[in-house]
Design a protein around this motif. Sequence first.
Motif, PDB file in Angstrom:
ATOM      1  N   ASP B  80       0.801  -1.201   0.000  1.00 47.96           N
ATOM      2  CA  ASP B  80       0.000   0.000   0.000  1.00 47.96           C
ATOM      3  C   ASP B  80       0.849   1.273   0.000  1.00 47.96           C
ATOM      4  O   ASP B  80       0.322   2.372  -0.160  1.00 47.96           O
ATOM      5  N   SER B  84       5.925   0.641  -3.218  1.00 46.23           N
ATOM      6  CA  SER B  84       5.504  -0.670  -3.710  1.00 46.23           C
ATOM      7  C   SER B  84       4.549  -0.497  -4.877  1.00 46.23           C
ATOM      8  O   SER B  84       4.652  -1.211  -5.892  1.00 46.23           O
ATOM      9  N   ASP B 128       7.123 -20.974  13.580  1.00 45.38           N
ATOM     10  CA  ASP B 128       7.872 -19.718  13.561  1.00 45.38           C
ATOM     11  C   ASP B 128       9.112 -19.820  12.678  1.00 45.38           C
ATOM     12  O   ASP B 128       9.480 -18.882  11.947  1.00 45.38           O
ATOM     13  N   ALA B 131       7.994 -19.585   9.212  1.00 46.80           N
ATOM     14  CA  ALA B 131       7.677 -18.212   8.847  1.00 46.80           C
ATOM     15  C   ALA B 131       8.945 -17.381   8.642  1.00 46.80           C
ATOM     16  O   ALA B 131       9.036 -16.544   7.739  1.00 46.80           O
ATOM     17  N   GLN B 132       9.884 -17.631   9.529  1.00 46.18           N
ATOM     18  CA  GLN B 132      11.147 -16.903   9.377  1.00 46.18           C
ATOM     19  C   GLN B 132      11.807 -17.205   8.032  1.00 46.18           C
ATOM     20  O   GLN B 132      12.292 -16.320   7.329  1.00 46.18           O
ATOM     21  N   LYS B 135      10.016 -15.540   5.295  1.00 40.35           N
ATOM     22  CA  LYS B 135      10.347 -14.126   5.218  1.00 40.35           C
ATOM     23  C   LYS B 135      11.758 -13.923   4.640  1.00 40.35           C
ATOM     24  O   LYS B 135      11.996 -13.091   3.765  1.00 40.35           O
ATOM     25  N   ASP B 136      12.580 -14.762   5.167  1.00 37.14           N
ATOM     26  CA  ASP B 136      13.972 -14.625   4.740  1.00 37.14           C
ATOM     27  C   ASP B 136      14.150 -14.979   3.276  1.00 37.14           C
ATOM     28  O   ASP B 136      14.942 -14.360   2.557  1.00 37.14           O
ATOM     29  N   HIS B 139      11.202 -12.368   1.014  1.00 32.83           N
ATOM     30  CA  HIS B 139      10.944 -10.941   1.155  1.00 32.83           C
ATOM     31  C   HIS B 139      11.789 -10.034   0.239  1.00 32.83           C
ATOM     32  O   HIS B 139      11.229  -9.136  -0.415  1.00 32.83           O
ATOM     33  N   GLU B 143       9.883  -7.743  -2.396  1.00 30.80           N
ATOM     34  CA  GLU B 143       9.923  -6.306  -2.173  1.00 30.80           C
ATOM     35  C   GLU B 143      10.341  -5.574  -3.454  1.00 30.80           C
ATOM     36  O   GLU B 143       9.850  -4.494  -3.780  1.00 30.80           O
ATOM     37  N   VAL B 148       3.751  -7.660  -1.300  1.00 31.64           N
ATOM     38  CA  VAL B 148       3.819  -8.004   0.124  1.00 31.64           C
ATOM     39  C   VAL B 148       3.189  -9.380   0.294  1.00 31.64           C
ATOM     40  O   VAL B 148       2.054  -9.614  -0.163  1.00 31.64           O
ATOM     41  N   VAL B 149       3.947 -10.268   0.899  1.00 33.58           N
ATOM     42  CA  VAL B 149       3.433 -11.624   1.132  1.00 33.58           C
ATOM     43  C   VAL B 149       2.647 -11.611   2.442  1.00 33.58           C
ATOM     44  O   VAL B 149       3.228 -11.422   3.521  1.00 33.58           O
TER      45      VAL B 149
END
Lengths: 77, 458
Positions: B80, B84, B128, B131-132, B135-136, B139, B143, B148-149
């Motif tokens: 948003d 981006s 977790d 998820a990390q 993201k790692d 992302h 980006e 955005v995930v």
Amino acid sequence: MVSDDGADVALTGRVGRVTVPIPNDGPGEIVVAIRGGTERFAAWCDEPLAKNTPVVIIDERSARSVDVTPFPEADTL
Amino acid sequence: MLFWHVPAPDEALLISGSKHKDGATQFRIVTGHGAFVLPIKQKARLLSLALQEAELQEECVTTQGIPLRVRAVAVFKIGDDPASIANAARRFLAEQSRMEELCGRIFAGHLRSIVGSLTVEEIIRERDKVAQEVKDGSHPEMEKLGIVVDGLQIQEIEDPTGYISNLAAPHAAAVASAARIAAAERDQEAAEKEQQAARAKAQFAQETSILQAKIQAEVQEAQAQAGQAGPLAEAKAQQDVIAEQTALAERQAALTDKQLESEVRRPADAEAYKQRTLAEAARDATKHTTEGEAFRQRTMAEANRDTTLLNTEAEAARRRQLADAEADAQRASAQGAADARKAQAEAEAFAQRTTAAAEADAINARGAALSGDNQPLIAANKLVDMLPQLVQAAAGGISGSNLTVLNGSQGVSEMAVGLAAQGLSIFETLRHSLGKPIPAQTNGSGEGADHTEPAETG
């Protein structure tokens, strides 16, 4: 920044919360209240932060990546 | 309106055609509010900022080299913030319909790298970490695209080699055996409790039966007693009635007794007394009468006796004279006959005398015995019966003397004795007049005056 309306807001100083734990060397994720809603940003920190740790954005690395530091007394979100 | 464009909330209005400052994008990004677009000079496009989804299915290999077939879903959107939006607008504005597909392919690569950096256990258990890694792994590249995930969720992990099932096996076996043990134990407990309950039920049933039997026995006993009570009470009542009736009968008997006594016995006693008294009086009267009569008859008898005596003496004297005459006349003719006759007469006289004496003694004795009794009539009758014989005997020697038969009491017996004595004396006299000396048997004729004395002594 790029638009002349109120969509571009500053991130620095905003208080958020860790949603994905931030490891030593990699990004985690924080959620920040912005633009009327909440948005998630990738977050880097000097120290590993556990989930749900209140943080404050101290720097913007990019449009969607920030540096944070733990913010102990925040009642976030 | 033709020149006024308003983006929806999930859209961004990109207006290009006007010049902007350096350093910034050369097109205008408008979100949330409308903007005026000059028709020829400017161009407005809408970029969807809506959520997009990509379904992934990849053959991955984990860190340990275990192949997995992963099915995942990735949800993403254009960010948003203006940077981006600018990045995404530059890449996808014309290809918005293919954005999902393109992003999906990119994500597949990312997924492979994400799974490659995790172990199976971490994928299963550590969200977790996953998820990390997501993201790692995703992302930085996303980006760059302005995406955005929002989430990468692994839906299914298929394990061709059976690693996961092997992972689960010991635990599953342990859990299964624990379940079976627990089930068996609970089953045993349940059975035990059931048996206890059945035992308790049986015991309660037994106690209830015993109690029921006892109660029934008591009820029957009570019923029997109640059944007896009726006849018992009846019998007792009857007994009481009988007792009362007996008492009543006794009272009545006493009453009757008293009545009897008063109506019958007393009068009877009185009557008896009266009768007895009358009888006594009658007896006394009779006695006196009899005694008087006896006295009268005795006196008469004495008088008659005396009369007879005198008559007899007279007649005897007469006959004596005759006899003397005859005797004298016959003496010579019938001496022998006279002797024989004498002897016969003596014998007869002796016998009859003896008999008469015996009878006289008897009569005397009886008269003596009867002299004290109150049976005068009977004795007198007996003596009367005897008298003709006595007199006959006594007067046999006289031959033809007449004697009067007397009734009476003591005088009769005396009379008989007197007659017998007189007969003997007369006989003696006769014999003496005949001239034959005879031994004196009795007293002389002078006894006539003494004859009253034996009567008194008899």
